[in-house]
Motif scaffolding. Structure first.
Motif, short mmCIF file in Angstrom:
data_model
loop_
_atom_site.label_atom_id
_atom_site.label_comp_id
_atom_site.label_asym_id
_atom_site.label_seq_id
_atom_site.Cartn_x
_atom_site.Cartn_y
_atom_site.Cartn_z
N LYS A 186 0.88 -0.76 0.35
CA LYS A 186 -0.65 -0.12 -0.14
C LYS A 186 1.50 1.72 0.11
CE LYS A 186 -0.36 0.43 5.12
NZ LYS A 186 -1.16 0.48 5.75
N ARG A 187 0.42 2.13 -1.10
CA ARG A 187 1.45 3.63 -0.39
C ARG A 187 1.40 4.47 0.78
NH1 ARG A 187 2.54 3.80 -6.63
NH2 ARG A 187 1.06 2.38 -7.01
N GLY A 188 2.19 4.59 1.04
CA GLY A 188 2.73 5.56 2.19
C GLY A 188 3.45 6.92 2.30
N PRO A 189 2.92 7.39 3.07
CA PRO A 189 3.21 8.77 3.06
C PRO A 189 4.70 9.39 2.71
CG PRO A 189 3.83 8.00 5.44
CD PRO A 189 3.33 6.49 4.72
N GLY A 190 4.88 10.37 2.09
CA GLY A 190 5.85 10.51 1.00
C GLY A 190 5.80 9.32 0.21
N ASN A 191 5.03 9.35 -0.65
CA ASN A 191 5.40 8.36 -1.64
C ASN A 191 6.30 6.83 -2.06
OD1 ASN A 191 4.77 8.09 -4.30
ND2 ASN A 191 5.92 9.77 -5.11
N THR A 192 6.28 6.57 -0.06
CA THR A 192 6.81 5.25 -0.47
C THR A 192 5.24 3.66 -0.09
OG1 THR A 192 5.55 5.44 2.68
CG2 THR A 192 8.10 6.56 1.46
N VAL A 193 6.37 3.09 -0.47
CA VAL A 193 5.84 1.54 -0.58
C VAL A 193 5.16 1.10 0.85
CG1 VAL A 193 4.88 0.29 -2.02
CG2 VAL A 193 6.71 1.90 -2.80
N LEU A 194 5.03 -0.06 1.57
CA LEU A 194 4.14 -0.31 2.27
C LEU A 194 3.87 -1.71 2.06
CD1 LEU A 194 3.30 2.40 4.89
CD2 LEU A 194 5.52 1.50 4.69
N ASN A 195 4.37 -2.42 3.47
CA ASN A 195 4.09 -3.63 3.34
C ASN A 195 2.89 -3.23 4.16
OD1 ASN A 195 3.36 -6.60 3.65
ND2 ASN A 195 5.91 -6.97 3.62
N ARG A 196 1.71 -4.27 3.92
CA ARG A 196 0.20 -4.41 5.08
C ARG A 196 0.30 -4.83 5.99
NH1 ARG A 196 -4.67 -4.12 0.19
NH2 ARG A 196 -2.96 -3.62 -0.72
N ARG A 230 8.41 -0.22 5.29
CA ARG A 230 8.80 0.10 4.32
C ARG A 230 9.31 -1.48 3.18
NH1 ARG A 230 12.41 4.77 1.14
NH2 ARG A 230 14.02 3.58 2.86
N ILE A 231 8.91 -0.96 1.93
CA ILE A 231 9.71 -1.71 0.48
C ILE A 231 10.49 -0.75 -0.28
CG2 ILE A 231 9.18 -3.38 -0.93
CD1 ILE A 231 6.11 -3.75 -0.56
N ALA A 232 12.07 -0.81 0.26
CA ALA A 232 12.96 0.12 -0.27
C ALA A 232 12.96 -0.11 -1.33
CB ALA A 232 13.70 0.75 0.74
N ALA A 233 13.30 -1.04 -1.89
CA ALA A 233 14.27 -1.43 -3.59
C ALA A 233 14.22 -2.55 -4.19
CB ALA A 233 15.64 -1.29 -3.37
N ARG A 264 10.77 -2.40 -14.33
CA ARG A 264 10.88 -0.93 -14.81
C ARG A 264 9.68 -0.44 -14.48
NH1 ARG A 264 16.26 1.88 -15.42
NH2 ARG A 264 15.24 3.76 -13.67
N THR A 265 9.27 -0.56 -15.23
CA THR A 265 7.86 0.06 -15.76
C THR A 265 7.30 -0.07 -14.59
OG1 THR A 265 7.27 -0.20 -17.73
CG2 THR A 265 5.42 -0.16 -16.10
N LEU A 266 7.17 -1.40 -13.46
CA LEU A 266 6.83 -1.87 -12.03
C LEU A 266 7.43 -0.85 -10.92
CD1 LEU A 266 4.18 -3.59 -10.73
CD2 LEU A 266 6.03 -5.03 -10.39
N CYS A 267 8.99 -1.01 -11.36
CA CYS A 267 9.20 -0.16 -10.32
C CYS A 267 8.60 1.60 -9.84
CB CYS A 267 10.74 -1.01 -10.33
SG CYS A 267 11.23 -1.52 -9.82
N ASP A 268 8.72 1.85 -11.50
CA ASP A 268 9.05 3.25 -11.56
C ASP A 268 7.58 3.82 -11.07
OD1 ASP A 268 11.08 3.82 -13.19
OD2 ASP A 268 10.46 3.60 -15.07
N ASP A 269 6.82 2.92 -11.47
CA ASP A 269 5.11 3.28 -11.16
C ASP A 269 4.71 2.90 -9.05
OD1 ASP A 269 1.87 3.21 -10.98
OD2 ASP A 269 1.87 1.02 -10.66
#
Ligand SMILES: *Cc1c(COP(=O)(O)O)cnc(C)c1O
Length: 394
Positions: A142-152, A157-160, A177-182
């Motif tokens: 799920k999207r977290g604060p400040g454009n981060t991605v979190l493991n629900r 945070r999922i970082a890389a 690449r498309t997925l990571c950019d997204d």
């Protein structure tokens, strides 16, 4: 069809020749300018952490994979560790890595204080599967604060994302690449096995935010031990050099360091070997392709198995040749390993999957059906470049 072990071993020997001594899985081949360049280091006294071979090696490694910048380091694990830090991975984060890889990929994640999160492989590339990852992230992220991605589930945070070009076969990078950019996730290529491989005409290592290589004794090129970080981003390259050289601020005599950093420098002695090896990369690549073709031809009529070939759209360096046993033949794997070893051919199974290693059993993971099937069916074959010639270094 049932695997015929004796016929398979005979077919392998038509490629390797009857071994006069046991043939390793991947042996170094040092018959170029290695002695000359090492002697030059010894004669000049430039053996340690700076020297002209290091500079040359950095430029030439970058050029070999089509990246703008290269930084030489002590090994591939150090390259991965540094790359993860440069991409902002922090303690408590999760980093996506394939379950089917060498342990160093996951170890490097832990060295940053982060936690590896294992995902499945694609059957055609053996590397991280972009389709599977997209489905997995749709489920758990799920999207977290400040454009981060979190493991629900874990809240971390999922970082890389770290794809690995397994045995030199390029991962399908465009959808990844498309997925990571997204998701705004940095993409770090573990290209440790893939120097000289290309994906859609572009060099592995140059396809993500940062790429990493290893020059351990068993890789396509060796420096004894060594690694490199490559990137197209001049700022990241400069940070990589700084972080791997104790973060020392250049000065004629003063020792000022502006952050806690590493001594990950590749010594000039090792870089000298690397410069000599790099001169032979085009020849090695040609020979390894020839060897792969010979294995394909020799094993074409052997029942119960197929030979792993480069994915469509990609050009593999064929670092390690591999056969894939048919699913129903997996139980014969160890018998084939025994028979090949008895014949003087070093073969080995795929790595035990990361989530089975005791230090990683607690780590988060996706469904790993494909990786678990591949794990039981892969056998790597002797793959030294010289096997495609009449030469046999003693
Ligand atoms: C060889 C390898 C590494 C690590 O390289 P070292 O130089 O041994 O530290 C990392 N990942 C993969 C996939 C490798 O094959």
């Amino acid at each position: 069809m049932t695997l015929d072990i004796a016929a398979t071993v005979s077919a392998l020997i038509t490629v390797t020749g009857q071994p006069a001594r046991p043939l390793g899985l991947h042996e170094p081949w040092l018959s170029g300018q290695e002695w000359t360049y090492v002697k030059d280091c010894l004669d000049s006294g430039w053996i340690s952490s700076v020297g002209s071979y290091v500079d040359r090696f950095e430029q030439e490694v970058a050029k070999a994979c089509g990246a703008a910048h290269g930084v030489a380091v002590v090994n591939g694990t150090a390259a991965l560790h540094t790359a993860l830090i440069l991409c902002g991975v922090e303690p408590g984060d999760e980093v996506i890595v394939p379950a089917l890889t060498f342990v160093a990929t996951a170890n490097a994640v832990c060295h940053t204080g982060a936690i590896p999160h294992f995902v499945d492989s694609a059957p055609d590339t053996l590397g991280l599967c972009p389709i599977h990852l997209a489905e997995h992230l749709a489920m758990i992220a799920k999207r977290g604060p400040g454009n981060t991605v979190l493991n629900r589930t874990t809240g971390r945070r999922i970082a890389a994302v770290v794809p690995v070009h397994i045995f030199g076969h390029p991962v399908d990078m465009d959808p990844l690449r498309t997925l990571c950019d997204d998701f705004g996730l940095p993409l770090i290529e573990d290209a440790t096995e893939a120097l000289g491989s290309t994906y859609k005409g572009r060099g592995c290592g140059s396809l993500g935010t940062i790429g990493t290589f290893s020059f351990n004794g068993n890789k396509i090129l060796t420096t004894g031990g060594g690694g490199a970080i490559v990137t197209n981003d001049p700022h990241l390259a400069q940070r990589a050099k700084h972080l791997t050289t104790t973060a020392k601020i250049p000065h004629r005599w003063a020792f000022n360091h502006d952050e806690v950093a590493f001594n990950y420098r590749m010594p000039n002695l090792n870089a000298a070997v690397g410069c000599a090896q790099l001169e032979r990369l085009p020849e090695f690549l040609k020979l390894k392709r020839l060897l792969a073709d010979r294995y394909q031809d020799a094993l074409a009529d052997c029942p119960g198995l197929s030979v792993v070939a480069e994915p469509t759209g990609a050009h593999s360096n064929y670092w390690l040749n591999a056969i894939l046993l048919d699913a129903e033949q997996a139980s014969a794997r160890d018998a084939l390993l025994e028979a090949t070893h008895a014949a003087g051919l070093m073969t080995r199974p795929a790595w035990n999957l990361m989530h089975r290693q005791p230090m990683f059993t607690h780590c988060p993971r996706a469904d790993l059906t494909i990786a678990e099937a591949l794990e039981k069916r892969i056998i790597n074959l002797p793959s030294s470049a010289f096997l495609a010639t009449e030469e046999r270094p003693s």
